[in-house]
Design a protein around this motif. Structure first.
Motif, mmCIF file in Angstrom:
data_model
loop_
_atom_site.group_PDB
_atom_site.id
_atom_site.type_symbol
_atom_site.label_atom_id
_atom_site.label_comp_id
_atom_site.label_asym_id
_atom_site.label_seq_id
_atom_site.Cartn_x
_atom_site.Cartn_y
_atom_site.Cartn_z
ATOM 1 N N LEU A 63 0.787 -1.232 0.000
ATOM 2 C CA LEU A 63 0.000 0.000 0.000
ATOM 3 C C LEU A 63 0.823 1.288 0.000
ATOM 4 N N PRO A 64 1.989 1.349 0.658
ATOM 5 C CA PRO A 64 2.743 2.610 0.617
ATOM 6 C C PRO A 64 3.092 3.093 -0.785
ATOM 7 N N THR A 65 3.076 2.208 -1.780
ATOM 8 C CA THR A 65 3.355 2.654 -3.149
ATOM 9 C C THR A 65 2.262 3.585 -3.661
ATOM 10 N N LEU A 66 1.097 3.583 -2.999
ATOM 11 C CA LEU A 66 0.011 4.479 -3.391
ATOM 12 C C LEU A 66 0.162 5.868 -2.784
ATOM 13 N N GLY A 67 1.157 6.049 -1.925
ATOM 14 C CA GLY A 67 1.385 7.356 -1.313
ATOM 15 C C GLY A 67 0.386 7.647 -0.209
ATOM 16 N N GLU A 68 0.045 8.920 -0.086
ATOM 17 C CA GLU A 68 -0.811 9.381 1.006
ATOM 18 C C GLU A 68 -2.194 8.740 0.996
ATOM 19 N N ALA A 69 -2.680 8.321 -0.165
ATOM 20 C CA ALA A 69 -4.006 7.700 -0.239
ATOM 21 C C ALA A 69 -4.092 6.436 0.610
ATOM 22 N N ALA A 70 -2.950 5.796 0.858
ATOM 23 C CA ALA A 70 -2.941 4.548 1.616
ATOM 24 C C ALA A 70 -2.909 4.761 3.124
ATOM 25 N N THR A 71 -2.505 5.932 3.579
ATOM 26 C CA THR A 71 -2.304 6.147 5.008
ATOM 27 C C THR A 71 -3.544 5.855 5.842
ATOM 28 N N PRO A 72 -4.733 6.355 5.493
ATOM 29 C CA PRO A 72 -5.898 6.040 6.332
ATOM 30 C C PRO A 72 -6.173 4.528 6.428
ATOM 31 N N MET A 73 -5.988 3.809 5.316
ATOM 32 C CA MET A 73 -6.194 2.363 5.355
ATOM 33 C C MET A 73 -5.184 1.702 6.272
ATOM 34 N N LEU A 74 -3.910 2.104 6.136
ATOM 35 C CA LEU A 74 -2.869 1.503 6.963
ATOM 36 C C LEU A 74 -3.121 1.763 8.444
ATOM 37 N N LEU A 75 -3.479 2.986 8.775
ATOM 38 C CA LEU A 75 -3.765 3.307 10.174
ATOM 39 C C LEU A 75 -4.960 2.501 10.679
ATOM 40 N N GLY A 76 -5.950 2.308 9.820
ATOM 41 C CA GLY A 76 -7.121 1.520 10.204
ATOM 42 C C GLY A 76 -6.778 0.073 10.501
ATOM 43 N N PHE A 77 -5.825 -0.485 9.769
ATOM 44 C CA PHE A 77 -5.449 -1.880 9.990
ATOM 45 C C PHE A 77 -4.672 -2.096 11.276
ATOM 46 N N LEU A 78 -4.179 -1.036 11.903
ATOM 47 C CA LEU A 78 -3.475 -1.200 13.172
ATOM 48 C C LEU A 78 -4.398 -1.760 14.256
ATOM 49 N N GLY A 79 -5.696 -1.524 14.119
ATOM 50 C CA GLY A 79 -6.654 -2.046 15.093
ATOM 51 C C GLY A 79 -7.406 -3.277 14.612
ATOM 52 N N ASP A 80 -6.987 -3.887 13.515
ATOM 53 C CA ASP A 80 -7.689 -5.033 12.950
ATOM 54 C C ASP A 80 -7.543 -6.263 13.851
ATOM 55 N N ASP A 81 -8.546 -7.133 13.820
ATOM 56 C CA ASP A 81 -8.510 -8.363 14.612
ATOM 57 C C ASP A 81 -7.476 -9.366 14.097
ATOM 58 N N ARG A 82 -7.122 -9.255 12.825
ATOM 59 C CA ARG A 82 -6.196 -10.224 12.225
ATOM 60 C C ARG A 82 -4.754 -9.771 12.437
ATOM 61 N N GLN A 83 -4.000 -10.586 13.149
ATOM 62 C CA GLN A 83 -2.623 -10.250 13.520
ATOM 63 C C GLN A 83 -1.765 -9.966 12.298
ATOM 64 N N GLU A 84 -1.917 -10.756 11.222
ATOM 65 C CA GLU A 84 -1.072 -10.554 10.049
ATOM 66 C C GLU A 84 -1.362 -9.211 9.378
ATOM 67 N N TYR A 85 -2.594 -8.724 9.475
ATOM 68 C CA TYR A 85 -2.939 -7.418 8.914
ATOM 69 C C TYR A 85 -2.321 -6.309 9.771
ATOM 70 N N ARG A 86 -2.408 -6.452 11.105
ATOM 71 C CA ARG A 86 -1.815 -5.438 11.993
ATOM 72 C C ARG A 86 -0.311 -5.344 11.768
ATOM 73 N N ALA A 87 0.342 -6.497 11.694
ATOM 74 C CA ALA A 87 1.799 -6.511 11.509
ATOM 75 C C ALA A 87 2.183 -5.904 10.158
ATOM 76 N N ALA A 88 1.460 -6.254 9.109
ATOM 77 C CA ALA A 88 1.766 -5.711 7.775
ATOM 78 C C ALA A 88 1.569 -4.200 7.757
ATOM 79 N N ALA A 89 0.503 -3.727 8.393
ATOM 80 C CA ALA A 89 0.244 -2.279 8.426
ATOM 81 C C ALA A 89 1.326 -1.553 9.201
ATOM 82 N N LEU A 90 1.722 -2.095 10.330
ATOM 83 C CA LEU A 90 2.776 -1.455 11.131
ATOM 84 C C LEU A 90 4.088 -1.395 10.341
ATOM 85 N N GLN A 91 4.464 -2.501 9.722
ATOM 86 C CA GLN A 91 5.699 -2.518 8.923
ATOM 87 C C GLN A 91 5.617 -1.502 7.788
#
Length: 167
Positions: A113-141
């Protein structure tokens, strides 16, 4: 299901065709394979197209992004994100939040998602609270590796880490 030899032959032919065919002939082959009844063929098509940026290839990838096979759709979204240009962010978000999404494909997509630039930031921040551990870890990285100006507030990753440690 396993890919039969004729399916594998079509995939290998497409990979070779990308190098030697005139663009019109290659695009016709791409559009033909996007309708193949075998999910594994469509999956390999999405992987093979990768970063090709012709209009016909992009149309084929957009079609594959709506594929009922969630692994095929994930590979197509990944190819669209890496190909550049703004994919339909709402459709992308719907794919990522679909409870039936292929988790591996979705986690790889979150990493991209970071390749999309600023458009991805809200999605990435949203995944920090996701129930799925692999999504949280990917978003944090992804957030930690994304150049930010201004940077992501340090509280966000720290809050996430506190949540993971306390869970």
């Amino acid at each position: 299901s396993d890919v039969c030899s004729s399916d594998l032959n079509r995939i290998l032919a497409l990979q070779a065709a990308r190098r030697v065919l005139k663009p019109d002939a290659f695009e016709a082959a791409v559009l033909f394979l996007a309708d193949d009844p075998e999910p594994q063929v469509r999956l390999e098509l999405a992987r093979t197209l990768g970063r090709a940026q012709t209009p016909a290839v992009r149309r084929a990838l957009e079609k594959l992004a709506a594929d009922p096979d969630r692994a095929v759709a994930g590979e197509a979204w990944l190819a669209l994100v890496y190909a550049g240009g703004a994919p339909d962010i709402d459709r992308l978000a719907a794919f990522l939040t679909d409870p039936n999404a292929d988790r591996q494909a979705a986690a790889r997509l979150i990493h991209a998602l970071p390749t999309l630039g600023e458009a991805a930031t809200p999605m990435l921040l949203g995944f920090l609270g996701d129930d799925r551990q692999e999504y949280r870890a990917a978003a944090l990285q992804s957030l930690m590796m994304q150049p930010r100006d201004p940077p992501v507030p340090i509280e966000t990753p720290l809050d996430f880490l506190r949540h993971v440690v306390m869970a």
